[in-house]
Design a protein around this motif. Structure first.
Motif, PDB file in Angstrom:
ATOM      1  N   ARG A 291       0.830  -1.214   0.000  1.00 51.23           N
ATOM      2  CA  ARG A 291       0.000   0.000   0.000  1.00 51.23           C
ATOM      3  C   ARG A 291       0.861   1.259   0.000  1.00 51.23           C
ATOM      4  O   ARG A 291       0.547   2.240  -0.679  1.00 51.23           O
ATOM      5  CB  ARG A 291      -0.936  -0.006   1.216  1.00 51.23           C
ATOM      6  CG  ARG A 291      -2.154  -0.889   1.045  1.00 51.23           C
ATOM      7  CD  ARG A 291      -3.171  -0.669   2.151  1.00 51.23           C
ATOM      8  NE  ARG A 291      -2.621  -0.902   3.489  1.00 51.23           N
ATOM      9  CZ  ARG A 291      -2.580  -2.092   4.093  1.00 51.23           C
ATOM     10  NH1 ARG A 291      -3.041  -3.156   3.478  1.00 51.23           N
ATOM     11  NH2 ARG A 291      -2.082  -2.210   5.308  1.00 51.23           N
ATOM     12  N   SER A 292       1.942   1.244   0.748  1.00 47.83           N
ATOM     13  CA  SER A 292       2.825   2.417   0.797  1.00 47.83           C
ATOM     14  C   SER A 292       3.440   2.705  -0.560  1.00 47.83           C
ATOM     15  O   SER A 292       3.522   3.863  -0.982  1.00 47.83           O
ATOM     16  CB  SER A 292       3.930   2.207   1.840  1.00 47.83           C
ATOM     17  OG  SER A 292       3.375   2.146   3.127  1.00 47.83           O
ATOM     18  N   LEU A 293       3.864   1.671  -1.261  1.00 49.88           N
ATOM     19  CA  LEU A 293       4.439   1.863  -2.597  1.00 49.88           C
ATOM     20  C   LEU A 293       3.377   2.367  -3.570  1.00 49.88           C
ATOM     21  O   LEU A 293       3.649   3.223  -4.417  1.00 49.88           O
ATOM     22  CB  LEU A 293       5.092   0.570  -3.085  1.00 49.88           C
ATOM     23  CG  LEU A 293       6.326   0.129  -2.288  1.00 49.88           C
ATOM     24  CD1 LEU A 293       6.804  -1.235  -2.764  1.00 49.88           C
ATOM     25  CD2 LEU A 293       7.444   1.153  -2.378  1.00 49.88           C
ATOM     26  N   GLN A 294       2.160   1.853  -3.440  1.00 46.83           N
ATOM     27  CA  GLN A 294       1.070   2.341  -4.284  1.00 46.83           C
ATOM     28  C   GLN A 294       0.765   3.810  -3.985  1.00 46.83           C
ATOM     29  O   GLN A 294       0.458   4.588  -4.895  1.00 46.83           O
ATOM     30  CB  GLN A 294      -0.184   1.489  -4.082  1.00 46.83           C
ATOM     31  CG  GLN A 294      -0.061   0.115  -4.687  1.00 46.83           C
ATOM     32  CD  GLN A 294      -1.232  -0.789  -4.343  1.00 46.83           C
ATOM     33  OE1 GLN A 294      -1.868  -0.643  -3.299  1.00 46.83           O
ATOM     34  NE2 GLN A 294      -1.514  -1.733  -5.219  1.00 46.83           N
ATOM     35  N   GLN A 295       0.890   4.204  -2.708  1.00 44.10           N
ATOM     36  CA  GLN A 295       0.669   5.607  -2.338  1.00 44.10           C
ATOM     37  C   GLN A 295       1.728   6.518  -2.960  1.00 44.10           C
ATOM     38  O   GLN A 295       1.421   7.644  -3.356  1.00 44.10           O
ATOM     39  CB  GLN A 295       0.673   5.779  -0.820  1.00 44.10           C
ATOM     40  CG  GLN A 295      -0.585   5.281  -0.160  1.00 44.10           C
ATOM     41  CD  GLN A 295      -0.517   5.391   1.350  1.00 44.10           C
ATOM     42  OE1 GLN A 295       0.547   5.418   1.953  1.00 44.10           O
ATOM     43  NE2 GLN A 295      -1.686   5.441   1.973  1.00 44.10           N
ATOM     44  N   VAL A 296       2.961   6.042  -3.038  1.00 43.27           N
ATOM     45  CA  VAL A 296       4.016   6.830  -3.682  1.00 43.27           C
ATOM     46  C   VAL A 296       3.653   7.070  -5.150  1.00 43.27           C
ATOM     47  O   VAL A 296       3.771   8.190  -5.655  1.00 43.27           O
ATOM     48  CB  VAL A 296       5.393   6.134  -3.566  1.00 43.27           C
ATOM     49  CG1 VAL A 296       6.428   6.813  -4.446  1.00 43.27           C
ATOM     50  CG2 VAL A 296       5.857   6.119  -2.125  1.00 43.27           C
ATOM     51  N   ILE A 297       3.182   6.035  -5.811  1.00 42.79           N
ATOM     52  CA  ILE A 297       2.776   6.165  -7.215  1.00 42.79           C
ATOM     53  C   ILE A 297       1.631   7.170  -7.341  1.00 42.79           C
ATOM     54  O   ILE A 297       1.690   8.100  -8.160  1.00 42.79           O
ATOM     55  CB  ILE A 297       2.370   4.797  -7.804  1.00 42.79           C
ATOM     56  CG1 ILE A 297       3.580   3.860  -7.859  1.00 42.79           C
ATOM     57  CG2 ILE A 297       1.730   4.969  -9.184  1.00 42.79           C
ATOM     58  CD1 ILE A 297       3.219   2.408  -8.132  1.00 42.79           C
ATOM     59  N   GLN A 298       0.601   7.006  -6.526  1.00 46.52           N
ATOM     60  CA  GLN A 298      -0.561   7.895  -6.584  1.00 46.52           C
ATOM     61  C   GLN A 298      -0.189   9.330  -6.245  1.00 46.52           C
ATOM     62  O   GLN A 298      -0.658  10.266  -6.893  1.00 46.52           O
ATOM     63  CB  GLN A 298      -1.670   7.399  -5.652  1.00 46.52           C
ATOM     64  CG  GLN A 298      -2.389   6.174  -6.185  1.00 46.52           C
ATOM     65  CD  GLN A 298      -2.944   6.395  -7.564  1.00 46.52           C
ATOM     66  OE1 GLN A 298      -2.410   5.878  -8.548  1.00 46.52           O
ATOM     67  NE2 GLN A 298      -3.992   7.164  -7.683  1.00 46.52           N
ATOM     68  N   SER A 299       0.656   9.520  -5.246  1.00 52.25           N
ATOM     69  CA  SER A 299       1.080  10.867  -4.855  1.00 52.25           C
ATOM     70  C   SER A 299       1.819  11.560  -5.996  1.00 52.25           C
ATOM     71  O   SER A 299       1.622  12.750  -6.251  1.00 52.25           O
ATOM     72  CB  SER A 299       1.969  10.816  -3.617  1.00 52.25           C
ATOM     73  OG  SER A 299       1.233  10.359  -2.503  1.00 52.25           O
ATOM     74  N   ASN A 300       2.667  10.819  -6.689  1.00 50.03           N
ATOM     75  CA  ASN A 300       3.377  11.380  -7.837  1.00 50.03           C
ATOM     76  C   ASN A 300       2.406  11.743  -8.944  1.00 50.03           C
ATOM     77  O   ASN A 300       2.520  12.817  -9.551  1.00 50.03           O
ATOM     78  CB  ASN A 300       4.429  10.388  -8.351  1.00 50.03           C
ATOM     79  CG  ASN A 300       5.740  10.541  -7.647  1.00 50.03           C
ATOM     80  OD1 ASN A 300       6.501  11.464  -7.907  1.00 50.03           O
ATOM     81  ND2 ASN A 300       6.023   9.641  -6.719  1.00 50.03           N
ATOM     82  N   LYS A 301       1.453  10.878  -9.216  1.00 49.20           N
ATOM     83  CA  LYS A 301       0.478  11.154 -10.274  1.00 49.20           C
ATOM     84  C   LYS A 301      -0.355  12.389  -9.947  1.00 49.20           C
ATOM     85  O   LYS A 301      -0.657  13.176 -10.839  1.00 49.20           O
ATOM     86  CB  LYS A 301      -0.433   9.944 -10.488  1.00 49.20           C
ATOM     87  CG  LYS A 301       0.239   8.804 -11.213  1.00 49.20           C
ATOM     88  CD  LYS A 301      -0.732   7.655 -11.420  1.00 49.20           C
ATOM     89  CE  LYS A 301      -0.133   6.558 -12.249  1.00 49.20           C
ATOM     90  NZ  LYS A 301      -1.092   5.461 -12.483  1.00 49.20           N
ATOM     91  N   LEU A 302      -0.726  12.537  -8.677  1.00 50.20           N
ATOM     92  CA  LEU A 302      -1.530  13.695  -8.277  1.00 50.20           C
ATOM     93  C   LEU A 302      -0.717  14.984  -8.269  1.00 50.20           C
ATOM     94  O   LEU A 302      -1.212  16.046  -8.647  1.00 50.20           O
ATOM     95  CB  LEU A 302      -2.144  13.461  -6.895  1.00 50.20           C
ATOM     96  CG  LEU A 302      -3.269  12.438  -6.842  1.00 50.20           C
ATOM     97  CD1 LEU A 302      -3.674  12.156  -5.392  1.00 50.20           C
ATOM     98  CD2 LEU A 302      -4.470  12.908  -7.646  1.00 50.20           C
ATOM     99  N   ALA A 303       0.520  14.900  -7.828  1.00 46.14           N
ATOM    100  CA  ALA A 303       1.363  16.097  -7.761  1.00 46.14           C
ATOM    101  C   ALA A 303       1.773  16.590  -9.142  1.00 46.14           C
ATOM    102  O   ALA A 303       1.951  17.790  -9.346  1.00 46.14           O
ATOM    103  CB  ALA A 303       2.609  15.806  -6.920  1.00 46.14           C
TER     104      ALA A 303
END
Length: 95
Positions: free
Chosen positions: A72-84
């Motif tokens: 989940r943490s790695l998926q959050q890194v991906i999502q955070s990058n996509k949103l930013a």
């Protein structure tokens, strides 16, 4: 990413903390393929992110620590990058 994305600077990067195993020297961050290396400017941002996430996943798997929480943490890194950085990590962008 600064060479590929207008307006990006290193301080704006999104990261994940890779804790130090106890006992141990240097921690997991030093085991990553990018530690101490210059960025590979031939990669698209999407490719670079995928490579880094895959590398972190492999490190945790080798150590028997790849849990649902790490996933989940790695998926959050991906999502955070996509949103930013809207659009930067989409397929076909900057190709």
């Amino acid at each position: 990413m600064a060479a590929k994305v207008l307006g990006y600077s290193r301080e704006m990067g999104i990261a994940i903390m890779m804790e130090h195993p106890l006992p141990g020297k240097g921690g997991r961050h030093r085991q990553t393929i990018s530690y101490g290396q210059s960025p590979n400017l031939s990669l698209l941002p999407r490719e670079a992110l995928a490579k880094e996430i895959s590398d972190a996943r492999a490190i945790y798997r080798r150590q028997g620590l790849y849990t649902p929480q790490i996933r989940r943490s790695l998926q959050q890194v991906i999502q955070s990058n996509k949103l930013a950085w809207l659009g930067v990590f989409e397929k076909g962008v900057n190709s």
